[in-house]
Design a protein around this motif. Structure first.
Motif, PDB file in Angstrom:
ATOM      1  N   GLU A   1       7.605  -8.798   0.896  1.00 24.63           N
ATOM      2  CA  GLU A   1       7.112  -8.935   2.377  1.00 24.63           C
ATOM      3  C   GLU A   1       7.268 -10.417   2.915  1.00 24.63           C
ATOM      4  OE1 GLU A   1       3.004  -7.317   4.389  1.00 24.63           O
ATOM      5  OE2 GLU A   1       2.888  -7.930   2.430  1.00 24.63           O
ATOM      6  N   LYS A   2       7.222 -11.202   2.089  1.00 25.41           N
ATOM      7  CA  LYS A   2       7.114 -12.684   2.326  1.00 25.41           C
ATOM      8  C   LYS A   2       8.681 -13.066   2.907  1.00 25.41           C
ATOM      9  CE  LYS A   2       5.715 -17.230   1.274  1.00 25.41           C
ATOM     10  NZ  LYS A   2       5.135 -18.148   0.100  1.00 25.41           N
ATOM     11  N   TYR A   3       9.731 -12.660   1.877  1.00 24.46           N
ATOM     12  CA  TYR A   3      11.018 -13.080   1.940  1.00 24.46           C
ATOM     13  C   TYR A   3      11.916 -11.993   2.307  1.00 24.46           C
ATOM     14  CZ  TYR A   3       9.019 -17.161  -0.800  1.00 24.46           C
ATOM     15  OH  TYR A   3       8.220 -18.125  -1.020  1.00 24.46           O
ATOM     16  N   LEU A   4      11.764 -10.726   2.169  1.00 24.55           N
ATOM     17  CA  LEU A   4      12.660  -9.735   2.575  1.00 24.55           C
ATOM     18  C   LEU A   4      12.583  -8.980   3.601  1.00 24.55           C
ATOM     19  CD1 LEU A   4      13.530  -8.547  -1.141  1.00 24.55           C
ATOM     20  CD2 LEU A   4      14.568 -10.183   0.014  1.00 24.55           C
ATOM     21  N   ASP A   5      11.270  -9.140   4.195  1.00 26.12           N
ATOM     22  CA  ASP A   5      10.769  -8.464   5.450  1.00 26.12           C
ATOM     23  C   ASP A   5      10.505  -7.085   5.122  1.00 26.12           C
ATOM     24  OD1 ASP A   5       9.901  -8.383   7.993  1.00 26.12           O
ATOM     25  OD2 ASP A   5      11.961  -7.924   9.043  1.00 26.12           O
ATOM     26  N   ILE A   6      10.249  -6.648   3.987  1.00 24.46           N
ATOM     27  CA  ILE A   6      10.025  -5.311   3.562  1.00 24.46           C
ATOM     28  C   ILE A   6       8.582  -5.284   3.372  1.00 24.46           C
ATOM     29  CG2 ILE A   6      10.264  -3.693   2.028  1.00 24.46           C
ATOM     30  CD1 ILE A   6      12.888  -4.670   1.140  1.00 24.46           C
ATOM     31  N   PRO A   7       7.761  -4.642   4.496  1.00 23.20           N
ATOM     32  CA  PRO A   7       6.266  -4.412   4.338  1.00 23.20           C
ATOM     33  C   PRO A   7       5.795  -3.562   2.937  1.00 23.20           C
ATOM     34  CG  PRO A   7       6.975  -2.818   5.711  1.00 23.20           C
ATOM     35  CD  PRO A   7       8.141  -3.912   5.437  1.00 23.20           C
ATOM     36  N   LYS A   8       4.444  -4.124   2.607  1.00 17.14           N
ATOM     37  CA  LYS A   8       4.070  -3.378   1.448  1.00 17.14           C
ATOM     38  C   LYS A   8       3.513  -1.903   1.865  1.00 17.14           C
ATOM     39  CE  LYS A   8       0.038  -3.815  -1.783  1.00 17.14           C
ATOM     40  NZ  LYS A   8      -1.063  -4.684  -2.219  1.00 17.14           N
ATOM     41  N   MET A   9       4.041  -0.819   0.984  1.00 13.66           N
ATOM     42  CA  MET A   9       4.000   0.422   1.448  1.00 13.66           C
ATOM     43  C   MET A   9       3.318   1.323   0.332  1.00 13.66           C
ATOM     44  SD  MET A   9       7.841   1.422   2.838  1.00 13.66           S
ATOM     45  CE  MET A   9       8.377   0.423   4.067  1.00 13.66           C
ATOM     46  N   LEU A  10       2.962   0.488  -0.805  1.00 12.02           N
ATOM     47  CA  LEU A  10       2.543   1.075  -1.941  1.00 12.02           C
ATOM     48  C   LEU A  10       1.308   0.230  -2.611  1.00 12.02           C
ATOM     49  CD1 LEU A  10       5.829   1.979  -3.940  1.00 12.02           C
ATOM     50  CD2 LEU A  10       4.300   3.431  -2.272  1.00 12.02           C
ATOM     51  N   ASP A  11       0.434   0.920  -3.252  1.00 11.50           N
ATOM     52  CA  ASP A  11      -0.894   0.488  -3.827  1.00 11.50           C
ATOM     53  C   ASP A  11      -0.431   0.161  -5.428  1.00 11.50           C
ATOM     54  OD1 ASP A  11      -3.609  -0.766  -3.566  1.00 11.50           O
ATOM     55  OD2 ASP A  11      -3.692   0.732  -5.276  1.00 11.50           O
ATOM     56  N   ALA A  12      -0.476  -1.005  -5.912  1.00 10.61           N
ATOM     57  CA  ALA A  12      -0.133  -1.123  -7.548  1.00 10.61           C
ATOM     58  C   ALA A  12      -1.207  -0.476  -8.385  1.00 10.61           C
ATOM     59  CB  ALA A  12      -0.353  -2.735  -7.580  1.00 10.61           C
ATOM     60  N   GLU A  13      -2.245  -0.544  -8.153  1.00 10.53           N
ATOM     61  CA  GLU A  13      -3.553   0.159  -8.969  1.00 10.53           C
ATOM     62  C   GLU A  13      -3.305   1.554  -8.974  1.00 10.53           C
ATOM     63  OE1 GLU A  13      -4.176  -2.101  -6.894  1.00 10.53           O
ATOM     64  OE2 GLU A  13      -5.115  -3.485  -7.948  1.00 10.53           O
ATOM     65  N   ASP A  14      -2.872   1.983  -7.718  1.00 15.46           N
ATOM     66  CA  ASP A  14      -2.575   3.688  -7.596  1.00 15.46           C
ATOM     67  C   ASP A  14      -1.487   4.000  -8.461  1.00 15.46           C
ATOM     68  OD1 ASP A  14      -3.292   6.074  -6.634  1.00 15.46           O
ATOM     69  OD2 ASP A  14      -2.070   5.980  -4.992  1.00 15.46           O
ATOM     70  N   ILE A  15      -0.360   3.378  -8.222  1.00 11.68           N
ATOM     71  CA  ILE A  15       0.988   3.724  -9.058  1.00 11.68           C
ATOM     72  C   ILE A  15       0.682   3.609 -10.720  1.00 11.68           C
ATOM     73  CG2 ILE A  15       3.054   2.765  -9.429  1.00 11.68           C
ATOM     74  CD1 ILE A  15       3.471   2.159  -6.734  1.00 11.68           C
ATOM     75  N   VAL A  16      -0.180   2.388 -10.918  1.00 10.84           N
ATOM     76  CA  VAL A  16      -0.236   2.431 -12.465  1.00 10.84           C
ATOM     77  C   VAL A  16      -1.317   3.458 -13.060  1.00 10.84           C
ATOM     78  CG1 VAL A  16      -1.210   0.932 -14.395  1.00 10.84           C
ATOM     79  CG2 VAL A  16       0.191  -0.137 -12.460  1.00 10.84           C
ATOM     80  N   ASN A  17      -2.183   3.860 -12.334  1.00 14.29           N
ATOM     81  CA  ASN A  17      -3.162   4.632 -12.694  1.00 14.29           C
ATOM     82  C   ASN A  17      -2.806   6.242 -12.539  1.00 14.29           C
ATOM     83  OD1 ASN A  17      -4.843   2.656 -13.801  1.00 14.29           O
ATOM     84  ND2 ASN A  17      -5.690   2.310 -11.708  1.00 14.29           N
ATOM     85  N   THR A  18      -1.854   6.306 -11.840  1.00 12.83           N
ATOM     86  CA  THR A  18      -1.297   7.851 -11.642  1.00 12.83           C
ATOM     87  C   THR A  18      -0.238   8.145 -12.661  1.00 12.83           C
ATOM     88  OG1 THR A  18      -1.756   7.378  -9.438  1.00 12.83           O
ATOM     89  CG2 THR A  18      -0.530   9.311 -10.031  1.00 12.83           C
TER      90      THR A  18
END
Length: 942
Positions: free
Chosen positions: A268-285
């Motif tokens: 998000e900061k350097y590549l201009d790619i917005p955050k689209m996912l949630d880390a806790e959700d991905i790990v816990n799914t």
């Protein structure tokens, strides 16, 4: 009413490709509607929690009741299929905002903000770069439906087939329909164009991820759900393209949430790619939503598309540089091998030109042995080097032609023709050296024979003259009686007769000395000194003889009584003694023969001599009878016994002694002549043995040379079959080398026996060697020609049938069957293949196939011409374009950019050879890649 999104799997894309649909652009089908059973299953399940979105909290609350009712739908665009709590709602919202913010707006609720169709049309304009029809500005329902229909029509115009999706569902805020539509847009505009190695969009994106993350530990991308849970794959993608943003070595597999958040924040900061996912959700799914992750990962693909282009450009440059480096290595090897071979020839020629003879036969034989070692041990490896040098040169030129590089021009004096000329000079000197050696050995052999003959005859003469001067100087006649004086006179007459008989021997000795001088005998000084002493003594003997005759003749007038019998004895004994001396001399005479016939001639002469022995024995008996009569008269008349003959110093015992010597020498000479005959017979067997092999080997070599020539002119079958046949021929020739070695052994035996002529064969060892070297060179060149054809075929993409057709056409117009076409034959060949040639066009083609104006067209030049127009190879323009990409579209490139984009070895190769950039506005150390690229293809000089 629910919706389901179904994308054909990879195998379906392959089926579509075979059926004619363009690869990489499959139609996307949206299926709307659920069966009664599916809707019933939805109503039986209670609501579930929806994950919080970081970008649209309002949308979370509004999406909850709708999503919970559809979570169990197998075809839902959400992740309910896998039982995950993850939803693409927040991902799709973030993805849409990443594009809408370029137009200065965004959405808060994906379910409501697209209902009027305005932001939907704006989104499509931003991501496609095209203008949509003007939207309706009213706020009535039919205005909204009209705007949404314009958006759906635009999507359909891009090859997307929409099934059961209507503008009414979008306007009414149907979340499933809205999410399905957004997923369709993502597939079409963000994923569908991704294709790696002609795979489908999804497979192409997966293959791209696998390649980029392959070198990283603990990363194994196999899908778009579980492979991304630990966050290492996302971090690896970023580190692969931007190693300055993430320290991958510090990441831990047991910290997935930290890894994911790191990737999200950096992107998000350097590549201009917005955050689209949630880390806790991905790990816990257990199985994260595939579409959400695909959408997010596709953003990385597009962000790094420029890097991919640079990597492709770098790969092209590396390929071109690798070809150049390999060619330069071959050039260096050629230069090194050529220098070594020319240096060896330069060192060898003075040795072969040294014609300073040795004084002794043994020293000259050592020179001959050194020459044999040169021909047997030192020269054959150099013959192989010369042949290999020609093969390497032809192979290098073929590679340069195939890669459109300028032809290799060796250093001055190191052309193949220069080496061939030097080699011919070596062989000319070598032939002259061998002839000189043999003639010098024959000369020394004759000198040795003449010197031995001179010494033998000189020794016999010196033995005969020993004491003669003292005898002629005596004044014994002063106190002698008349009879004694007459005896002295007669004795002197016998001496004069003997002296006259020795005149021929003295002249023979002088002639031998003269011949030794003419043949430059190394001990000529001692021979001349000895000959001069003999001649001086002979002149003195003549003078003394004349003086003594004068004195005796004066005394003879005073003395009249002469013993007639003694005189008769002396008269008959003297010539017989001369005959005995001549017989002893002949029986001890040395000879020099070179054949059985010459030895047989000596044996015949010896047999003739033996036939005269009975008559000589009778003469000896008569002489002995005279002496017996003298003794009888003395006894009868009481005279003083004569112990010596006053007319001759030769006694009967001397006659008998010499006679016994002659009888002993006869069998000895018999044995010596028989031994010589046996030696000459052995030499004759050696001649016949050598001739038998040479008469078989010579025609075999000639037949093989002709056979290889026919193979070179009429090769049939595939190149591999031709190569196998030629390799078999080469092996047969190599196996035949044992016969050559055996013949070399017989040749050495002949030379060791000093046998230099052979009437039983027309083939000399030199003929066999030259023919053998020609045969090895011919088969090696033919094999090299086929290898070059293989290189040409593989590089030009020719089929075996095309190559056979080219070969058949070439052979048909090769009138002289020498592997070359005349210009007129070449023109006829082109016309037969459908070329419409004018004089100017034909002249242009001739400059291509015969650049040296030799007046002939070789098969390799013919193949190059036939394939040149259709060859697909790199060009200078392509290399310039690749360097331009690496340089960021600048007209120059810096050493730092080369080291960053290319492997270390090839980067340094470019830096060493590129000239400084002379244009304006360039930093210090900037390099000119345009001049470098042109030089690679011979369009300029490095």
């Amino acid at each position: 009413m629910g919706i389901g999104l179904r994308v054909p799997p990879a195998r379906c894309w392959k089926r579509l490709t075979r059926s004619g649909q363009p690869l990489g652009r499959p139609a996307v089908t949206i299926i709307i509607g659920l069966s009664i059973v599916e809707r019933r299953k939805q109503t039986q399940r209670g609501p579930v929690d929806f994950p919080r979105s970081h970008s649209a909290p309002v949308a979370e609350r509004e999406c909850k009741p709708r999503i919970s009712a559809a979570r169990s739908t197998p075809a839902s665009p959400s992740s309910a299929v896998s039982g995950s709590r993850t939803t693409p709602c927040q991902t799709f919202t973030a993805w849409c905002n990443s594009h809408l913010r370029k137009a200065g707006t965004q959405i808060e609720n994906i379910e409501d903000d697209f209902r009027n169709g305005l932001k939907l049309m704006l989104l499509l304009e931003v991501i496609s770069g095209e203008r949509l029809p003007r939207p309706d500005k009213g706020k009535m329902r039919f205005h909204k439906i009209a705007n949404v229909n314009k958006a759906l029509d635009f999507i359909a115009s891009k090859g997307v087939k929409l099934v059961s999706i209507g503008a009414e569902e979008i306007v009414d805020g149907n979340l499933k329909m809205t999410l399905g539509m957004i997923w369709t847009i993502i597939l079409r505009f963000a994923i569908q164009d991704i294709s790696v190695e002609e795979t489908s969009a999804k497979e192409g994106l997966l293959l791209w991820c696998q390649r980029k993350t392959a070198p990283y530990r603990n990363v194994n991308v196999q899908n778009f759900h579980t492979s991304w849970k630990d966050g290492l794959a996302l971090c690896a993608l970023i580190h692969r393209h931007r190693p300055d943003l993430i320290d991958y070595a510090k990441l831990r597999k047991d910290d997935p949430i930290g890894n994911l958040n790191t990737a999200f924040e950096v992107a998000e900061k350097y590549l201009d790619i917005p955050k689209m996912l949630d880390a806790e959700d991905i790990v816990n799914t257990p199985k994260p939503d595939e579409k959400a992750i695909m959408t997010y990962v596709s953003c990385f693909y597009h962000a790094f598309a420029g890097a991919e282009q640079a990597e492709t450009a770098a790969n092209r440059i590396c390929k071109v540089l690798a070809v150049n480096q390999e060619n330069e290595k071959l050039m260096e090897e050629y230069e090194k091998l050529a220098s070594e071979l020319l240096e060896w020839i330069r060192r060898t020629i003075p040795w072969l030109e040294n014609r300073v003879g040795e004084p002794s036969m043994s020293a000259m034989q050592r020179k001959l042995e050194d020459f044999r070692d040169y021909r047997r041990l030192h020269k054959p490896p150099r013959v192989q080097e010369k042949c290999q040098l020609e093969i390497n040169f032809n192979t290098l030129q073929t590679k340069l032609r195939l890669s459109h590089r300028p032809a290799f021009m060796p250093s001055e004096g190191k052309l193949v023709s220069d080496i061939a000329n030097a080699w011919r000079g070596l062989e000319q000197v070598e032939k002259g050296y061998e002839d000189w050696l043999l003639s010098e050995i024959r000369r020394l052999q004759r000198l040795q024979h003449l010197a031995e003959k001179f010494r033998q005859k000189a020794s016999l003469h010196e033995a005969w003259t020993r004491g003669k001067e003292e005898m002629l100087s005596q004044r014994d006649y002063d106190s002698a009686s008349l009879q004694e004086v007459r005896a002295l006179l007669r004795r002197h007459e016998a001496f004069e007769s003997d002296l006259a008989a020795h005149q021929d021997r003295v002249e023979h000795i002088a002639a031998l000395a003269q011949e030794l001088n003419e043949l430059d005998y190394h001990e000529a000084a001692s021979v001349n000194s000895r000959c001069q002493a003999i001649c001086d003594q002979w002149d003195n003997l003549g003078t003394l003889t004349q003086k003594r005759r004068d004195a005796l003749e004066r005394m003879e007038k005073l003395l009249e009584t002469i013993d007639q019998l003694q005189l008769e004895f002396a008269r008959r004994a003297a010539p017989f003694n001369n005959w005995l001396d001549g017989a002893v001399e002949d029986l001890q005479d040395v000879w020099l023969v070179h054949s059985v016939e010459e030895t047989q001639s000596l044996l015949t002469a010896h047999d003739q001599f033996k036939a005269t022995l009975p008559e000589a024995d009778r003469e000896r008996g008569a002489i002995m009878g005279i002496q017996g009569e003298i003794q009888k008269i003395c006894q009868t008349y009481g005279l003083r016994p004569c112990s010596t003959n006053p007319y001759i110093t030769l006694s009967p015992q001397d006659i008998n002694t010499k006679w016994d010597m002659v009888r002993k020498l006869v069998p000895s000479r018999d044995q010596t002549l028989q031994e010589e005959l046996a030696r000459q017979q052995v030499n004759e067997r050696l001649r016949r043995q050598f001739a038998a092999q040479a008469n078989a080997i010579g025609p075999w070599i000639q037949a093989k040379v002709e056979e290889v020539g026919r193979l070179a002119a009429g090769l049939a079958g595939s190149l591999e079959e031709q190569m196998a046949g030629l390799r078999q021929q080469e092996q047969n020739i190599i196996n035949y080398k044992t016969n050559i070695d055996r013949l070399e052994g017989d040749h050495q035996l002949l030379q060791e026996s000093l046998v230099f002529d052979n009437k039983h064969t027309v083939y000399s060892m030199e003929h066999i060697r030259v023919g053998w070297e020609q045969l090895l060179t011919s088969i090696a060149r033919t094999i090299n020609e086929v290898e070059n054809q293989v290189l040409t075929r593989d590089a030009k993409g020719l089929s075996q049938e095309q190559l056979n057709e080219f070969r058949a056409s070439f052979n048909h117009f090769d009138r002289k069957r020498n592997g070359m076409m005349e210009p007129d034959d070449f023109r006829a060949c082109l016309i037969s293949m459908g070329y419409d040639l004018g004089e100017v066009e034909f002249a242009r083609i001739m400059t291509m196939v015969d650049p040296n104006a030799a007046g002939v067209v070789t098969f390799q030049a013919f193949i190059d011409f036939m394939t040149r127009e259709t060859a697909e190879t790199d060009t200078a323009e392509q290399v310039v374009a690749s360097f331009k990409i690496l340089a960021g579209d600048k007209n120059y490139i810096t050493p730092e950019e080369l080291r960053r984009e290319l492997p270390a070895e090839q980067a340094e190769y470019c830096i060493r050879r590129m000239v400084p950039y002379k244009g304006s506005g360039a930093p210090a150390g900037a390099l000119d890649y345009v001049a470098f690229s042109s030089a690679l293809y011979g369009e300029s000089d490095l």
